[in-house]
Design a protein around this motif. Structure first.
Motif, PDB file in Angstrom:
ATOM      1  N   ALA A 222       0.794  -1.233   0.000  1.00 13.06           N
ATOM      2  CA  ALA A 222       0.000   0.000   0.000  1.00 13.06           C
ATOM      3  C   ALA A 222       0.830   1.289   0.000  1.00 13.06           C
ATOM      4  CB  ALA A 222      -0.966  -0.015   1.187  1.00 13.06           C
ATOM      5  N   PRO A 223       1.927   1.402   0.754  1.00 14.50           N
ATOM      6  CA  PRO A 223       2.685   2.662   0.734  1.00 14.50           C
ATOM      7  C   PRO A 223       3.291   3.023  -0.615  1.00 14.50           C
ATOM      8  CG  PRO A 223       3.206   1.424   2.714  1.00 14.50           C
ATOM      9  CD  PRO A 223       2.406   0.515   1.822  1.00 14.50           C
ATOM     10  N   TYR A 224       3.373   2.054  -1.534  1.00 10.35           N
ATOM     11  CA  TYR A 224       3.861   2.367  -2.872  1.00 10.35           C
ATOM     12  C   TYR A 224       2.779   3.028  -3.722  1.00 10.35           C
ATOM     13  CZ  TYR A 224       7.996  -0.366  -1.797  1.00 10.35           C
ATOM     14  OH  TYR A 224       9.155  -0.825  -1.219  1.00 10.35           O
ATOM     15  N   GLY A 225       1.525   3.005  -3.232  1.00 11.56           N
ATOM     16  CA  GLY A 225       0.458   3.719  -3.911  1.00 11.56           C
ATOM     17  C   GLY A 225       0.621   5.218  -3.725  1.00 11.56           C
ATOM     18  N   ILE A 288       4.400  -5.851 -10.810  1.00  6.97           N
ATOM     19  CA  ILE A 288       3.448  -5.021 -10.074  1.00  6.97           C
ATOM     20  C   ILE A 288       3.441  -3.622 -10.691  1.00  6.97           C
ATOM     21  CG2 ILE A 288       2.937  -3.948  -7.846  1.00  6.97           C
ATOM     22  CD1 ILE A 288       4.196  -6.417  -6.530  1.00  6.97           C
ATOM     23  N   SER A 289       2.250  -3.152 -11.054  1.00  4.87           N
ATOM     24  CA  SER A 289       2.115  -1.849 -11.700  1.00  4.87           C
ATOM     25  C   SER A 289       1.685  -0.793 -10.690  1.00  4.87           C
ATOM     26  CB  SER A 289       1.074  -1.922 -12.822  1.00  4.87           C
ATOM     27  OG  SER A 289      -0.225  -2.094 -12.275  1.00  4.87           O
ATOM     28  N   HIS A 516       6.082   9.765  -4.507  1.00  2.00           N
ATOM     29  CA  HIS A 516       5.081   8.874  -5.086  1.00  2.00           C
ATOM     30  C   HIS A 516       5.018   9.110  -6.591  1.00  2.00           C
ATOM     31  CE1 HIS A 516       3.625   7.496  -1.187  1.00  2.00           C
ATOM     32  NE2 HIS A 516       3.741   8.733  -0.786  1.00  2.00           N
ATOM     33  N   GLU A 517       6.184   9.300  -7.180  1.00  2.00           N
ATOM     34  CA  GLU A 517       6.282   9.562  -8.611  1.00  2.00           C
ATOM     35  C   GLU A 517       5.809   8.329  -9.373  1.00  2.00           C
ATOM     36  OE1 GLU A 517       6.271  11.570 -11.623  1.00  2.00           O
ATOM     37  OE2 GLU A 517       7.321  12.642 -10.024  1.00  2.00           O
ATOM     38  N   SER A 518       4.589   8.411  -9.922  1.00  2.00           N
ATOM     39  CA  SER A 518       4.003   7.234 -10.552  1.00  2.00           C
ATOM     40  C   SER A 518       4.758   6.817 -11.802  1.00  2.00           C
ATOM     41  CB  SER A 518       2.531   7.504 -10.899  1.00  2.00           C
ATOM     42  OG  SER A 518       2.421   8.610 -11.782  1.00  2.00           O
ATOM     43  N   ALA A 519       5.556   7.728 -12.375  1.00  2.00           N
ATOM     44  CA  ALA A 519       6.308   7.380 -13.583  1.00  2.00           C
ATOM     45  C   ALA A 519       7.501   6.485 -13.268  1.00  2.00           C
ATOM     46  CB  ALA A 519       6.783   8.649 -14.292  1.00  2.00           C
ATOM     47  N   TRP A 520       7.908   6.453 -12.015  1.00  2.00           N
ATOM     48  CA  TRP A 520       9.059   5.630 -11.637  1.00  2.00           C
ATOM     49  C   TRP A 520       8.674   4.156 -11.622  1.00  2.00           C
ATOM     50  CZ3 TRP A 520      12.440   7.794  -7.081  1.00  2.00           C
ATOM     51  CH2 TRP A 520      12.924   9.060  -7.433  1.00  2.00           C
TER      52      TRP A 520
END
Length: 631
Positions: A222-225, A288-289, A516-520
């Motif tokens: 969850a923290p990767y969200g 995992i996306s 939380h840079e979603s592009a990374w």
């Protein structure tokens, strides 16, 4: 005058000896309670080496009787952790409610019930005949009463609100009770199929993890969200609008059109979930996306909301300043910390074996205090004895296994000297298997069956996951911190010797703010070093802490103290001594196999120290590669 013998067998002075059993669903276990004191408790998986073993806990029962030094015939009562007839009633009504769906599940489940589980008393006696022929009374407290008893009776409180939340027992999925002295009163109950535990398990399943095992992975993911993204907000809104209706008191109603667990072995209606979220079900072991992590964060936030509302209701209807918790959802340490942060209760205590294994403890306590009406004596800091309730092995047993594997070792008569040497090894980047004293009861290794490492080592989190534990790289590790040093590293919060709360690192130890840079890609975020202790802090700079008390954990405390003298750091990485898909080690042989079959550097068993570089023969770690079932 007739003289009494100098030695009077302990059992001759006893009033009651109660054997608690949980079995046949998952995490089977046995517990022995003598005059209200827990003498021993263990999960069957530790002996059978089958993770989450659901079989009759034959080996665990042998162990607890042996630990107490009593015979089967000395038992006063046996207590099984739920009521099979009530569970069968729920099963029948469930299939009736969903006819014709679930006919295949009905046809496969009912014959097993008729043959075995429906006649549980007879079924149990058949298993117990191995231990003795005496017809000892068997009691059947309800499942959630067993959970409630496991939470309240070992706690340090004379009275407390009790919150139990899990998948399902017989009918109950959530209960709020009030415990006082030797009694428990049930005040509120939520029934199947409306279950917060099953809701969380459904997301566990949909995201490719194993139900009743992988829920902690979901919490760790969850923290990767990204909490600020439109996607996470959209996921959360869809959960609240379509999947679950949350009431003000914390009770919930599930929209069963989206769930299949009532009629099949599947948890979710995948077609409807994919249409709702726009995310296909994740195949186990696949990549995992960002969408997966955002979905994990959304359900974690919903779960926290429910738990806070339930705790609020528990406080309101009991008026208690104390809260105790059990049931599988009580192992969600993030939600626990959110409850603690509300200030609703002055003190919170959580059963360290909150899942079904702990039902063995609770059923024994329920038999002792409720059925037998025995008075309760409160123990401090609690009655769980730091969860060190399993087997212990002496020097002769350890040495026998070392010789069996023809291993080179050093023996240190002075344990303090051993700690100095091992602490130095850890500070130099070595990974240490630490095997001491009695094995832990419950899912956490707390310093007796642990793998230890340096929390400040920037590559340790990756190395431990990939080379030692053979598991997914995103999985975090916990710190064991000296109790007196907790506030030096972490913001204020509840101390936890059982790793059941999280703490956030103090600002002075944070190198950069969470990103939380979603592009990374996930790999890039895993390599990001955000604190001075990258091996134990999560992406949000939180950690699931274990506070190490000098009196409760004397050997572990000594080792960390020596590590602090060398490094200035009063904490250490503490993860369970096992590899993926296997239970925590129990015996010296289990420990040796784990040491030889991984890239672990040092093994310490009692006062014996084994260095990998000194061993003549080392098994290939490749024996673990690719051979795991989802866990």
């Amino acid at each position: 005058m007739r003289w009494l013998p100098l030695f009077i067998p302990y059992f001759s002075l006893l009033k009651t000896a109660i054997l608690g059993i949980s079995a046949f669903y998952h995490d089977s276990a046995a517990c022995l309670l003598i005059d209200g004191e827990i003498i021993a408790a263990a999960q069957e998986e530790r002996f059978s080496r089958l993770k989450n073993d659901a079989s009759f806990p034959k080996s665990a029962i042998h162990y607890v009787l042996r630990e107490a030094g009593i015979e089967y015939e000395d038992l006063t009562a046996i207590s099984f952790y739920d009521k099979p007839m009530l569970k069968f009633e729920r099963l029948m009504e469930n299939y009736h409610a969903f006819v014709p769906r679930g006919i295949s599940g009905f046809l496969s489940a009912v014959p097993v019930w008729i043959k075995e589980k429906l006649f549980m008393r007879k079924f149990l006696r058949g298993h117990l005949d191995e231990f003795g022929k005496k017809k000892i009374e068997i009691l059947f407290p309800e499942h959630h009463l067993s959970h409630a008893a496991s939470a309240f009776f070992p706690s340090p409180f004379e009275e407390a609100a009790i919150l139990t939340v899990d998948g399902v027992g017989e009918w109950a999925t959530t209960t709020i009770c009030h415990g006082k002295s030797g009694q428990i009163t049930v005040l509120r109950q939520l029934d199947y199929p409306h279950s917060l535990g099953l809701l969380y398990a459904s997301f566990t399943y949909y995201l490719g993890f194993k139900v009743n095992s992988g829920e902690y992975k979901l919490m760790g993911l969850a923290p990767y969200g990204n909490p600020m993204s439109e996607q996470t907000l959209s996921f959360k809104n869809k959960i609240l609008q379509e999947l679950v209706d949350i009431r003000d008191d914390g009770s919930i109603l599930l929209n069963m059109d989206y769930f299949d667990f009532a009629t099949s072995t599947r948890m979710t209606n995948n077609k409807k979930w994919e249409k709702l979220f726009g995310v296909a079900p994740r195949t186990p072991e696949s990549s995992i996306s960002q969408a997966h992590t955002d979905l994990a964060l959304a359900i974690q936030q919903v779960t926290e909301t429910c738990m806070i509302l339930l705790a609020t209701t528990a406080q309101k209807i009991t008026g208690s300043k104390n809260l105790v918790m059990a049931g599988g959802v009580a192992l969600n340490c993030v939600a626990n910390s959110k409850i603690a942060g509300t200030g609703l209760f002055e003190k919170i205590w959580i059963q360290p074996a909150s899942g079904d294994a702990g039902g063995a403890v609770g059923s024994a306590y329920a038999a002792f205090h409720i059925a037998n009406k025995a008075p309760r004596l409160i123990s401090y800091p609690d009655a769980m004895k730091a969860a060190f309730l399993g087997p212990e092995y002496g020097d002769n047993e350890i040495l026998k296994i070392i010789r069996k594997y023809d291993m080179v070792f050093k023996y240190y008569a002075d344990f303090n000297e051993l700690c100095v040497i091992v602490a130095q090894k850890i500070s130099e980047g070595n990974v240490v298997g630490w095997f001491q004293g009695r094995m832990e009861f419950g899912p956490r290794a707390l310093g007796n069956r642990s793998i230890l490492a340096d929390p400040g080592n920037s590559v340790m989190q990756k190395n431990l996951n990939l080379k030692i534990k053979f598991r997914e790289g995103f999985r975090p590790f916990a710190p064991a911190v000296l109790a007196e040093d907790l506030s030096e590293y972490f913001e204020t919060g509840s101390a936890s010797s059982y790793m059941l709360f999280i703490h956030f690192l103090r600002q002075k130890w944070i190198c950069s703010e969470p990103s939380h840079e979603s592009a990374w890609p996930m790999e890039n975020r895993l390599q990001k070093t955000g604190s001075s202790f990258p091996a134990i802090t999560h992406l949000d700079n939180s950690a699931r802490t274990q506070t190490v008390d000098r009196n409760l954990h004397p050997k572990f405390w000594r080792l960390i103290t020596e590590f602090k003298k060398i490094t200035g750091c009063g904490m250490i990485v503490n993860t369970s001594f096992n590899v993926r898909g296997e239970p925590i080690v129990c015996s010296p042989e289990d420990a040796c196999k784990g040491f030889l079959g991984t890239e672990m550097d040092i093994l310490v068993m009692g006062n014996f120290v084994l260095d990998k570089t000194a061993q003549k023969k080392v098994e290939s770690a490749a024996r673990h590669a690719g051979g795991f079932k989802p866990d």
